[in-house]
Write an enzyme that holds these catalytic residues in place. Structure first.
Site: not given
Length: 213
Positions: A26-27
């Site tokens: 995930v960013s």
């Protein structure tokens, strides 16, 4: 912050010699990887590694940890290709690395499985596209350098740096096919301008990341 699935309950156990390693990313810390984790569990992964990092960030500790554990016959599984690679070239390099280790690769969304003949064909197409992209950049660069030299001989003035030209400078730098000197010559700007733009981009990313925390 990365999170190793071994710290979470219900993420599978190590049984048998060959293992399926899931990788999720995930960013930002505000996002969750539940969708990816569910898909990887359903795909039969023995262990899942989770990184919190943007796609452009080179250092991903959980990915590095997973690669250290890989053995011949293992399979790496991702929910979607962009969870693993930052670009087509980066994906090809990663899959070449897996191939040398004797490790298979599966991307669930794109239905790619390099342990099958069809999956290997897809991988080879990716590799060909990556090479085509590099060749295309090289050809454009050569033509641009010649045009830049011609402008220099005729006393051409540097063009104003608008957003489009700044984006092009970033793209050329990120492609890693040119030196800063070549980019400066191609875009008809000084090397100090290139370094200034790169520093401004880095600072903006750091500021954005700090605000997200």
């Amino acid at each position: 912050m990365s999170q190793n699935s071994s710290n979470l309950s219900g993420y599978g156990t190590f049984g048998g010699m060959e293992k399926r390693f899931g990788y999720a990313r995930v960013s930002t810390a505000g996002q969750n990887a539940d969708l990816q984790i569910d898909a990887l569990e359903q795909a039969g992964c023995d262990r899942i590694f989770i990184d919190t990092a943007s796609g452009v960030k080179a250092h991903r500790p959980e990915l590095d940890h997973m690669i250290e554990l890989l053995r011949e016959g293992d399979v790496v599984v991702v929910w979607r290709l962009d969870r693993l690679g930052r670009s087509v070239q980066n994906l090809v390099e990663m899959m070449n690395r897996f191939q040398k280790l004797g490790v298979g690769f599966v991307s669930l969304t794109e239905a790619i499985d390099t342990t099958t003949p069809g999956g290997m064909l897809t991988f080879n197409i990716f590799a060909a596209l990556s090479q085509f992209e590099r060749d295309l950049i090289r050809e454009r660069t050569q033509a641009g350098l010649e045009a830049a030299r011609a402008r220099g001989r005729t006393g051409g003035r540097p063009a104003k740096l608008d957003e489009r030209r700044i984006d092009e400078i970033h793209r050329l730098y990120d492609s890693k096919t040119l030196t800063v000197r070549q980019i400066a010559e191609l875009m008809h700007v000084s090397r100090s301008t290139i370094y200034r733009l790169l520093e401004e981009r880095r600072t903006a990313k750091v500021r954005k990341s700090a605000m997200a925390e």
